[in-house]
Design an enzyme around this catalytic site. Structure first.
Site, PDB file in Angstrom:
ATOM      1  N   GLY A   1       9.350   1.355   8.467  1.00 51.67           N
ATOM      2  CA  GLY A   1       8.378   2.338   9.084  1.00 51.67           C
ATOM      3  C   GLY A   1       8.220   2.474  10.292  1.00 51.67           C
ATOM      4  O   GLY A   1       8.267   1.572  11.370  1.00 51.67           O
TER       5      GLY A   1
ATOM      6  N   HIS B   1       0.794  -1.184   0.123  1.00 56.12           N
ATOM      7  CA  HIS B   1       0.187   0.063   0.273  1.00 56.12           C
ATOM      8  C   HIS B   1       0.827   1.240   0.035  1.00 56.12           C
ATOM      9  O   HIS B   1       2.083   1.038  -0.080  1.00 56.12           O
ATOM     10  CB  HIS B   1      -0.915  -0.149   1.302  1.00 56.12           C
ATOM     11  CG  HIS B   1      -0.224  -0.334   2.518  1.00 56.12           C
ATOM     12  ND1 HIS B   1       0.619   0.566   2.922  1.00 56.12           N
ATOM     13  CD2 HIS B   1      -0.182  -1.268   3.429  1.00 56.12           C
ATOM     14  CE1 HIS B   1       1.214   0.225   4.145  1.00 56.12           C
ATOM     15  NE2 HIS B   1       0.487  -0.885   4.471  1.00 56.12           N
TER      16      HIS B   1
ATOM     17  N   HIS C   1       4.002   1.315   2.224  1.00 52.90           N
ATOM     18  CA  HIS C   1       5.285   0.660   1.681  1.00 52.90           C
ATOM     19  C   HIS C   1       5.781   1.449   0.763  1.00 52.90           C
ATOM     20  O   HIS C   1       7.137   1.521   0.559  1.00 52.90           O
ATOM     21  CB  HIS C   1       4.828  -0.617   1.353  1.00 52.90           C
ATOM     22  CG  HIS C   1       4.327  -1.764   2.081  1.00 52.90           C
ATOM     23  ND1 HIS C   1       3.008  -2.277   2.170  1.00 52.90           N
ATOM     24  CD2 HIS C   1       4.887  -2.425   3.227  1.00 52.90           C
ATOM     25  CE1 HIS C   1       2.783  -2.954   2.870  1.00 52.90           C
ATOM     26  NE2 HIS C   1       3.684  -3.189   3.404  1.00 52.90           N
TER      27      HIS C   1
HETATM   28  P1  AMP Z   1       5.003  -4.961   6.434  1.00 53.76           P
HETATM   29  O1  AMP Z   1       4.804  -5.749   5.186  1.00 53.76           O
HETATM   30  O2  AMP Z   1       3.707  -4.952   7.336  1.00 53.76           O
HETATM   31  O3  AMP Z   1       5.786  -6.024   7.207  1.00 53.76           O
HETATM   32  O4  AMP Z   1       5.808  -3.553   6.486  1.00 53.76           O
HETATM   33  C1  AMP Z   1       6.849  -3.469   5.798  1.00 53.76           C
HETATM   34  C2  AMP Z   1       7.392  -1.964   6.084  1.00 53.76           C
HETATM   35  O5  AMP Z   1       6.400  -1.224   5.825  1.00 53.76           O
HETATM   36  C3  AMP Z   1       7.708  -1.926   7.611  1.00 53.76           C
HETATM   37  O6  AMP Z   1       8.800  -1.462   7.820  1.00 53.76           O
HETATM   38  C4  AMP Z   1       6.629  -1.271   8.216  1.00 53.76           C
HETATM   39  O7  AMP Z   1       6.801  -0.697   9.162  1.00 53.76           O
HETATM   40  C5  AMP Z   1       6.347  -0.283   6.917  1.00 53.76           C
HETATM   41  N1  AMP Z   1       4.871  -0.063   6.956  1.00 53.76           N
HETATM   42  C6  AMP Z   1       3.880  -0.440   7.003  1.00 53.76           C
HETATM   43  N2  AMP Z   1       2.878   0.099   7.188  1.00 53.76           N
HETATM   44  C7  AMP Z   1       3.246   1.409   6.917  1.00 53.76           C
HETATM   45  C8  AMP Z   1       2.666   2.868   7.120  1.00 53.76           C
HETATM   46  N3  AMP Z   1       1.370   2.761   7.295  1.00 53.76           N
HETATM   47  N4  AMP Z   1       3.441   3.914   6.925  1.00 53.76           N
HETATM   48  C9  AMP Z   1       4.746   3.753   6.870  1.00 53.76           C
HETATM   49  N5  AMP Z   1       5.469   2.568   7.059  1.00 53.76           N
HETATM   50  C10 AMP Z   1       4.788   1.388   6.971  1.00 53.76           C
END
Ligand code: AMP
Length: 297
Positions: free
Chosen positions: A160, A47, A50
Site C-alpha cells: 500500500g 481492514h 488490506h
Molecule cells: P500492515 O498490516 O499495516 O503491515 O499493512 C499491510 C499492507 O497493507 C501494507 O502494504 C500497507 O501499506 C497496506 N495498507 C495498510 N493500510 C492501508 C490503507 N489504508 N490503504 C492501502 N493500503 C494499506
C-alpha cells in the site's frame, strides 16, 4: 495444511497454512496448473485497505496468498509489538470473503528459527523520514519481506501507498537483490473523514479519533499550497506550517512533515518532478502516518 476443500479442488475456499514447506507445495501445484501467483504481505487485523490489496492482486494473478505475521523484527523493544491487534479468525473470514486463496500465518519460530542471524540492510529511500525515529524499522521490514518473497516466489506482490516509504524501499530492494517479482503499489484507502485506514486506528480513544482526521486534512492543504510554490526552497516553510497545524490540532508530537521527490524520497531540488508530502505524528501513545501526492501544476 488445513483447508475447507479437498486437495486439488479449485472451488475457492481459503486454505490456512503455517509452514513454509506447505506454502511452497501449494504454490508449486498452482504454478504447475498454469496459475500466476500474487502475494499480499500484512500484519493482520485486516481492514478494507488490506482487502483492496487483495483485490488488486486478484486482478494480476489467478491465485492470491495473503501473509499474516506480526513481525517482531520491525518493532523496537519500546514499541507496540505485544499489544498489536491479533484477530486471526476474523482475518480468515475477511480473506475468504475477499476470495483470497491462501492465508499464510507462520509462527515466530517458523519465520525466525533458533540461530537466525541474517538481516537485509537497505539504503536509499530507507534513509530519513520514518528511519529517523525508528532506525530498526526498515531492516526488519526488508528482512521479513525478503523471506516472504523467497518463501512464496510470487509473480506480483502488492504493497500500500499508505506506507509510502516502505513501498519504495521494497521496490528498490527487490530490484537490487534481483528478486523476480513485480512490486505493485496500491492507493490509500481512507475512512469517510479521510483518515487513512490502519490497524493502529483501533488504539485511538474517541476524542483522538476525531483529531486524527486532521492529519489528512492538514496534508491536503499543504499539498495544495506546495503545488503553487515558485521555488523548491519554499517547500520547507509549507511543511513546517503543516507540522505547526498538527500540533495546534492536538497531536502530541510530530516526528516529521516533509515534502520529497515521489520516486527517490530525496529532498525536492527542482519543481516539475512528481513530489509527495509525508508525515508521522503522535496522538497520545498512537503514532499515525499518512502521505499524499502533490498535485501537478
Ligand atoms: P500492515 O498490516 O499495516 O503491515 O499493512 C499491510 C499492507 O497493507 C501494507 O502494504 C500497507 O501499506 C497496506 N495498507 C495498510 N493500510 C492501508 C490503507 N489504508 N490503504 C492501502 N493500503 C494499506
Amino acid at each position: 495444511m488445513t483447508s475447507a476443500r479437498p486437495a486439488g479442488d479449485m472451488s475457492g475456499a481459503l486454505a490456512l497454512v503455517r509452514k513454509v514447506v506447505e506454502l511452497r507445495a501449494q504454490v508449486k501445484a498452482w504454478r504447475g496448473a498454469g496459475a500466476r501467483i500474487g502475494l499480499v504481505p500484512t500484519m493482520g487485523a485486516l481492514h478494507d485497505g488490506h482487502l483492496s490489496l487483495v483485490e488488486i492482486a486478484r486482478r494480476h494473478a489467478e491465485r492470491v496468498v495473503v501473509s499474516v505475521f506480526v513481525n517482531p523484527r520491525q518493532f523496537a523493544p519500546t514499541e507496540d509489538f505485544a499489544r498489536y491487534p491479533r484477530q486471526e479468525a476474523e482475518d480468515a473470514a475477511k480473506l475468504a470473503e475477499a476470495r483470497a486463496d491462501l492465508m499464510f500465518a507462520p509462527t515466530g519460530s517458523e519465520m525466525y528459527p533458533p540461530g537466525f542471524c541474517t538481516e537485509v540492510q537497505v539504503g536509499g529511500p530507507a534513509r530519513g523520514l520514518c528511519a529517523d525515529t525508528r532506525p530498526h524499522f526498515f531492516t526488519g521490514v526488508a528482512t521479513v519481506v525478503t523471506k516472504l518473497l523467497l518463501q512464496c516466489l510470487p509473480d506480483v506482490a502488492v504493497f500500500g501507498e499508505k506506507d509510502y516509504q516502505q513501498l519504495l524501499v521494497i521496490r528498490r530492494m527487490a530490484r537490487d537483490l534481483d528478486i523476480p517479482v513485480e512490486i505493485l503499489g496500491a492507493p490509500i484507502v481512507r475512512e469517510a473523514d479521510g483518515l487513512a485506514m490502519s490497524s493502529r486506528n483501533a488504539y485511538l480513544a474517541a476524542a483522538e479519533r476525531q483529531t486524527a482526521a486532521r492529519l489528512n486534512q492538514v496534508l491536503a492543504e499543504a499539498a495544495a499550497a506546495a503545488a503553487a510554490v515558485r521555488a523548491p526552497e519554499d517547500l520547507a516553510g509549507i511543511a513546517a506550517q503543516a507540522a505547526d497545524a498538527l500540533r495546534t490540532a492536538g497531536f502530541r508530537k510530530v516526528d516529521y512533515v516533509e515534502i520529497r521527490d515521489a520516486e527517490t524520497l530525496d529532498p525536492v531540488s527542482a519543481l516539475g518532478r512528481p513530489a509527495r508530502i509525508l508525515a508521522a505524528a503522535w496522538l497520545g501513545e498512537t503514532r499515525l502516518i499518512d502521505n499524499m501526492a502533490i498535485p501537478a501544476r
